[in-house]
Design a protein around this motif. Structure first.
Motif, PDB file in Angstrom:
ATOM      1  N   GLY A  95       0.659  -1.162   0.006  1.00 17.28           N
ATOM      2  CA  GLY A  95       0.057  -0.008  -0.154  1.00 17.28           C
ATOM      3  C   GLY A  95       0.828   1.307  -0.013  1.00 17.28           C
ATOM      4  O   GLY A  95       0.465   2.142  -0.616  1.00 17.28           O
ATOM      5  N   VAL A  96       1.894   1.281   0.879  1.00 17.03           N
ATOM      6  CA  VAL A  96       2.927   2.574   0.957  1.00 17.03           C
ATOM      7  C   VAL A  96       3.656   2.865  -0.188  1.00 17.03           C
ATOM      8  O   VAL A  96       3.537   3.619  -0.837  1.00 17.03           O
ATOM      9  N   GLN A  97       3.892   1.610  -1.079  1.00 13.30           N
ATOM     10  CA  GLN A  97       4.767   1.779  -2.185  1.00 13.30           C
ATOM     11  C   GLN A  97       3.597   2.095  -3.511  1.00 13.30           C
ATOM     12  O   GLN A  97       4.059   3.168  -4.211  1.00 13.30           O
ATOM     13  N   ALA A  98       2.476   1.860  -3.630  1.00 18.36           N
ATOM     14  CA  ALA A  98       1.478   2.162  -4.598  1.00 18.36           C
ATOM     15  C   ALA A  98       1.301   3.470  -4.374  1.00 18.36           C
ATOM     16  O   ALA A  98       0.939   4.240  -5.316  1.00 18.36           O
ATOM     17  N   GLY A  99       0.992   3.944  -2.926  1.00 19.40           N
ATOM     18  CA  GLY A  99       0.634   5.329  -2.749  1.00 19.40           C
ATOM     19  C   GLY A  99       1.579   6.513  -3.122  1.00 19.40           C
ATOM     20  O   GLY A  99       1.671   7.308  -3.728  1.00 19.40           O
ATOM     21  N   ARG A 100       3.043   5.776  -2.879  1.00 14.73           N
ATOM     22  CA  ARG A 100       4.253   6.678  -2.984  1.00 14.73           C
ATOM     23  C   ARG A 100       4.403   6.781  -4.743  1.00 14.73           C
ATOM     24  O   ARG A 100       4.533   8.053  -5.278  1.00 14.73           O
ATOM     25  N   ASP A 101       3.888   5.748  -5.580  1.00 13.13           N
ATOM     26  CA  ASP A 101       4.240   5.866  -7.075  1.00 13.13           C
ATOM     27  C   ASP A 101       3.201   6.999  -7.437  1.00 13.13           C
ATOM     28  O   ASP A 101       3.262   7.690  -8.393  1.00 13.13           O
ATOM     29  N   ARG A 102       2.151   6.824  -6.960  1.00 14.37           N
ATOM     30  CA  ARG A 102       0.816   7.716  -7.531  1.00 14.37           C
ATOM     31  C   ARG A 102       1.002   9.201  -7.010  1.00 14.37           C
ATOM     32  O   ARG A 102       0.882  10.469  -7.927  1.00 14.37           O
ATOM     33  N   ALA A 103       1.860   9.203  -5.742  1.00 13.67           N
ATOM     34  CA  ALA A 103       2.144  10.765  -5.470  1.00 13.67           C
ATOM     35  C   ALA A 103       3.218  11.161  -6.560  1.00 13.67           C
ATOM     36  O   ALA A 103       3.161  12.403  -6.769  1.00 13.67           O
ATOM     37  N   VAL A 104       4.181  10.266  -6.887  1.00 10.46           N
ATOM     38  CA  VAL A 104       5.284  10.912  -7.945  1.00 10.46           C
ATOM     39  C   VAL A 104       4.367  11.395  -9.194  1.00 10.46           C
ATOM     40  O   VAL A 104       4.906  12.388  -9.760  1.00 10.46           O
ATOM     41  N   GLU A 105       3.657  10.514  -9.657  1.00 10.28           N
ATOM     42  CA  GLU A 105       2.962  10.743 -10.944  1.00 10.28           C
ATOM     43  C   GLU A 105       2.132  12.177 -10.770  1.00 10.28           C
ATOM     44  O   GLU A 105       2.113  12.997 -11.530  1.00 10.28           O
ATOM     45  N   LEU A 106       1.563  12.349  -9.548  1.00 11.38           N
ATOM     46  CA  LEU A 106       0.777  13.744  -9.229  1.00 11.38           C
ATOM     47  C   LEU A 106       1.857  14.874  -9.181  1.00 11.38           C
ATOM     48  O   LEU A 106       1.413  15.959  -9.693  1.00 11.38           O
ATOM     49  N   VAL A 107       2.929  14.678  -8.727  1.00  7.44           N
ATOM     50  CA  VAL A 107       3.885  15.872  -8.459  1.00  7.44           C
ATOM     51  C   VAL A 107       4.361  16.123 -10.011  1.00  7.44           C
ATOM     52  O   VAL A 107       4.413  17.388 -10.342  1.00  7.44           O
ATOM     53  N   VAL A 108       4.624  15.123 -10.648  1.00  6.85           N
ATOM     54  CA  VAL A 108       5.050  15.301 -12.198  1.00  6.85           C
ATOM     55  C   VAL A 108       3.937  15.949 -12.941  1.00  6.85           C
ATOM     56  O   VAL A 108       4.193  17.238 -13.620  1.00  6.85           O
ATOM     57  N   ARG A 109       2.779  15.491 -12.844  1.00  3.49           N
ATOM     58  CA  ARG A 109       1.806  16.355 -13.729  1.00  3.49           C
ATOM     59  C   ARG A 109       1.191  17.677 -13.205  1.00  3.49           C
ATOM     60  O   ARG A 109       1.395  18.340 -14.170  1.00  3.49           O
ATOM     61  N   HIS A 110       1.337  17.759 -11.805  1.00  4.62           N
ATOM     62  CA  HIS A 110       0.984  19.173 -11.483  1.00  4.62           C
ATOM     63  C   HIS A 110       2.231  20.007 -11.509  1.00  4.62           C
ATOM     64  O   HIS A 110       2.047  21.319 -11.983  1.00  4.62           O
ATOM     65  N   GLY A 111       3.484  19.682 -11.406  1.00  2.00           N
ATOM     66  CA  GLY A 111       4.596  20.410 -11.604  1.00  2.00           C
ATOM     67  C   GLY A 111       4.681  20.896 -13.135  1.00  2.00           C
ATOM     68  O   GLY A 111       4.901  22.139 -13.183  1.00  2.00           O
ATOM     69  N   ARG A 112       4.661  19.971 -13.867  1.00  2.00           N
ATOM     70  CA  ARG A 112       4.739  20.462 -15.492  1.00  2.00           C
ATOM     71  C   ARG A 112       3.555  21.443 -15.653  1.00  2.00           C
ATOM     72  O   ARG A 112       3.853  22.353 -16.427  1.00  2.00           O
ATOM     73  N   ALA A 113       2.330  21.132 -15.052  1.00  2.00           N
ATOM     74  CA  ALA A 113       1.123  22.062 -15.244  1.00  2.00           C
ATOM     75  C   ALA A 113       1.489  23.410 -14.994  1.00  2.00           C
ATOM     76  O   ALA A 113       1.048  24.488 -15.332  1.00  2.00           O
ATOM     77  N   ALA A 114       2.411  23.598 -13.678  1.00  2.00           N
ATOM     78  CA  ALA A 114       2.889  24.758 -12.945  1.00  2.00           C
ATOM     79  C   ALA A 114       3.858  25.464 -13.982  1.00  2.00           C
ATOM     80  O   ALA A 114       4.263  26.452 -13.212  1.00  2.00           O
ATOM     81  N   GLY A 115       4.522  24.809 -14.626  1.00  2.00           N
ATOM     82  CA  GLY A 115       5.769  25.294 -15.397  1.00  2.00           C
ATOM     83  C   GLY A 115       6.969  25.112 -14.785  1.00  2.00           C
ATOM     84  O   GLY A 115       8.137  25.735 -15.065  1.00  2.00           O
ATOM     85  N   ILE A 116       7.214  24.077 -13.619  1.00  2.00           N
ATOM     86  CA  ILE A 116       8.339  23.902 -13.092  1.00  2.00           C
ATOM     87  C   ILE A 116       9.106  23.006 -14.014  1.00  2.00           C
ATOM     88  O   ILE A 116       8.627  21.869 -14.638  1.00  2.00           O
ATOM     89  N   PRO A 117      10.594  23.422 -14.484  1.00  2.00           N
ATOM     90  CA  PRO A 117      11.237  22.601 -15.262  1.00  2.00           C
ATOM     91  C   PRO A 117      11.481  21.369 -14.739  1.00  2.00           C
ATOM     92  O   PRO A 117      11.560  20.939 -13.715  1.00  2.00           O
ATOM     93  N   ASP A 118      11.513  20.433 -15.864  1.00  2.00           N
ATOM     94  CA  ASP A 118      11.794  18.890 -15.330  1.00  2.00           C
ATOM     95  C   ASP A 118      13.193  18.634 -14.542  1.00  2.00           C
ATOM     96  O   ASP A 118      12.942  17.737 -13.754  1.00  2.00           O
ATOM     97  N   GLN A 119      14.062  19.448 -14.867  1.00  2.48           N
ATOM     98  CA  GLN A 119      15.419  19.361 -13.812  1.00  2.48           C
ATOM     99  C   GLN A 119      15.018  19.641 -12.367  1.00  2.48           C
ATOM    100  O   GLN A 119      15.718  18.788 -11.508  1.00  2.48           O
TER     101      GLN A 119
END
Length: 382
Positions: A95-119
Motif C-alpha cells: 500500500g505504501v509503495q503504490a501510494g508513493r508511486d501515485r504521489a510521484v505521478e501527481l507531482v510530475v503532472r501538477h509540476g509540469r502544469a505549473a511550469g516547473i522545469p523537469d530538472q
C-alpha cells in the motif's frame, strides 16, 4: 547537489498536494487498490498515512536534512498501529509503495502544469525519494517491533480470532481455540466497540475492559471486544458502544449495529459507555439518508438554512420534541421563557404548516417521528 532558486516552487507544489483533499484521496485510493489488507482499513486512516508521507517529503526538501539523523517516531508509530491492526508488513508496504508511486505521478503532472522545469522536478523527487525510503524503513521497524511485543502477549492471535468472530462469525472456530481466550461456543457475549483513535495504547484499555474475561483487540482500526460482562463505565474521555449479550453466531450482526450506533453517537459528540438500544431510533433513521432528505424537504422546505431566525425556530422545535412537547421543560433547557418557546413554535407553524402547537395539542407518535427526523436532519445540514 546544487539547489536552484526554483526549489521553493517545488516545495509549494508539494505543500499544495498535501493540503489538497482530492490529491490525497487519489493517492489513498491507489494504496487501497493495490493492497487488500490496507483496503480493509478506514479510509481516513489511509489518508492520514498519505499526508504523513507527503509532509515528510516536504520537510526533507525545506530543511535539507540527512535522513539518517531525522526523528521518524511518527512513521514507527504508524507501523506499530498497523501491526496492532493485524496488517502484515508485506501488505503494508504494498500500500505504501503504490501510494508513493501515485504521489510521484501527481507531482510530475501538477509540476509540469505549473511550469516547473523537469530538472527541478527531478532534483526535488530525488530528495524526497531518499526520505520516503527512510520513512518506509521506519514504518517497517515500528511494525516489526510491535509484532514482537504483541507476540509476547498473544495479542496477535487474539486479534485475529476476534476479527474472525466479528466479521465472519464462529464458523470454523474450534472449541479449544475459543476456550484459549475464555469463550464458550454456547456462551452469550456483549459486543463492544470504542472510538479510541490510538491502537497502540489498546493494551491499557484491554486490561480495563477484560477484568471479567472476554476477548478484546483492534479490529478495523477500533478497539473492539466480546465480553461476558460490560464494565461499569468506559475509560475517561472514551466513547464506547455496547450491544446486549448475544450468542456468538450473532456477533457480526451486533458488530455492525455497534458501528452504526457509534456513528450516531459520534455525531452527537457523546462520551462514555453507551448502549446500542438507547440509540436505536436515531441509528435506524440515520440508515435512510435519502428518505430523510425527502421528509426534510416536504416538511421544512420553506425554511432557509442561511436565516439565523429559521435555525432558531428549528432548534426550539427539536428541543420541544426532545422534552416531551412540554413548554416548561423546553424553556428551562433553552434558558428562555415558556412564552418565547410558544411564540417560536407558532412562527414555525406559520412558516411550515406544523407541528401542532395549540393548547393541549400533542403530536401523534408518527408525527413526532416525522418532525423530529426532519428537524434533526435539517439542522445537521446547516
Amino acid at each position: 547537489m546544487t539547489r536552484t532558486g526554483d526549489a521553493p516552487t517545488f516545495g509549494a507544489l508539494l505543500r499544495d498536494l498535501a493540503g489538497d483533499a482530492a490529491a490525497v484521496e487519489e493517492v489513498a485510493r491507489a494504496a487501497r487498490a493495490d493492497s487488500p489488507e490496507v483496503a480493509r482499513l478506514p479510509a481516513g486512516e489511509v489518508r492520514r498515512q498519505v499526508v504523513l508521507l507527503l509532509t515528510s517529503g516536504l520537510g526533507a526538501l525545506e530543511r535539507h536534512e540527512d535522513p539518517a539523523g531525522r526523528d521518524f517516531t511518527e512513521a514507527r508509530r504508524l507501523g506499530a498501529d498497523r501491526a496492532a491492526q493485524g496488517i502484515s508488513v508485506a501488505g503494508l508496504l504494498r500500500g505504501v509503495q503504490a501510494g508513493r508511486d501515485r504521489a510521484v505521478e501527481l507531482v510530475v503532472r501538477h509540476g509540469r502544469a505549473a511550469g516547473i522545469p523537469d530538472q527541478v522536478l527531478l532534483e526535488g523527487l530525488l530528495v524526497i525519494g531518499r526520505y520516503a525510503a527512510a520513512v518506509e524503513r521506519a514504518v517497517v521497524d515500528g511494525h516489526r517491533a510491535a509484532e514482537r511485543e504483541l507476540a509476547g502477549t498473544g495479542a496477535t492471535v487474539r486479534a485475529r480470532l476476534l476479527r474472525r468472530l466479528l466479521l465472519d462469525g464462529p464458523a470454523g472456530a474450534a472449541p479449544a481455540e475459543l476456550a484459549r481466550f475464555g469463550l464458550r461456543p454456547d456462551g452469550r457475549y456483549h459486543c463492544l466497540v470504542t472510538a479510541h483513535p490510538d491502537p497502540v495504547r489498546s493494551l491499557t484499555l484491554h486490561r480495563q475492559l477484560t477484568r471479567h474475561g472476554g476477548l478484546v483487540g483492534t479490529v478495523e482500526d477500533r478497539l473492539a471486544g466480546l465480553l461476558p460482562r460490560l464494565p461499569d463505565a468506559a475509560p475517561a474521555g472514551l466513547l464506547a458502544l455496547a450491544a446486549p449479550a448475544q450468542p456468538l453466531e450473532r456477533a457480526p450482526t451486533m458488530y455492525a449495529l455497534c458501528l452504526a450506533a457509534l456513528r450516531t453517537a459520534t455525531r452527537r459528540r457523546l462520551r462514555g459507555l453507551r448502549r446500542v438500544t438507547d440509540l436505536a431510533g436515531e441509528t435506524a433513521l440515520a440508515a435512510q439518508p435519502a428518505l430523510a432528505e425527502l421528509l426534510r424537504d416536504a416538511l421544512l422546505g420553506a425554511l432557509d438554512p442561511a436565516d439565523e431566525f429559521h435555525r432558531e425556530l428549528a432548534t426550539t422545535a427539536l428541543a420541544w420534541l426532545d422534552h416531551g412537547q412540554r413548554l416548561d421543560q423546553t424553556a428551562a433547557a433553552l434558558h428562555v421563557h415558556p412564552n418565547t418557546v410558544r411564540y417560536r413554535l407558532r412562527r414555525l407553524r406559520e412558516v411550515t404548516g406544523g407541528p401542532p402547537v395549540e393548547e393541549g395539542a400533542r403530536c401523534t407518535v408518527p408525527q413526532t417521528v416525522h418532525w423530529w427526523w426532519a428537524l434533526r436532519s435539517w439542522l445537521d445540514g446547516c
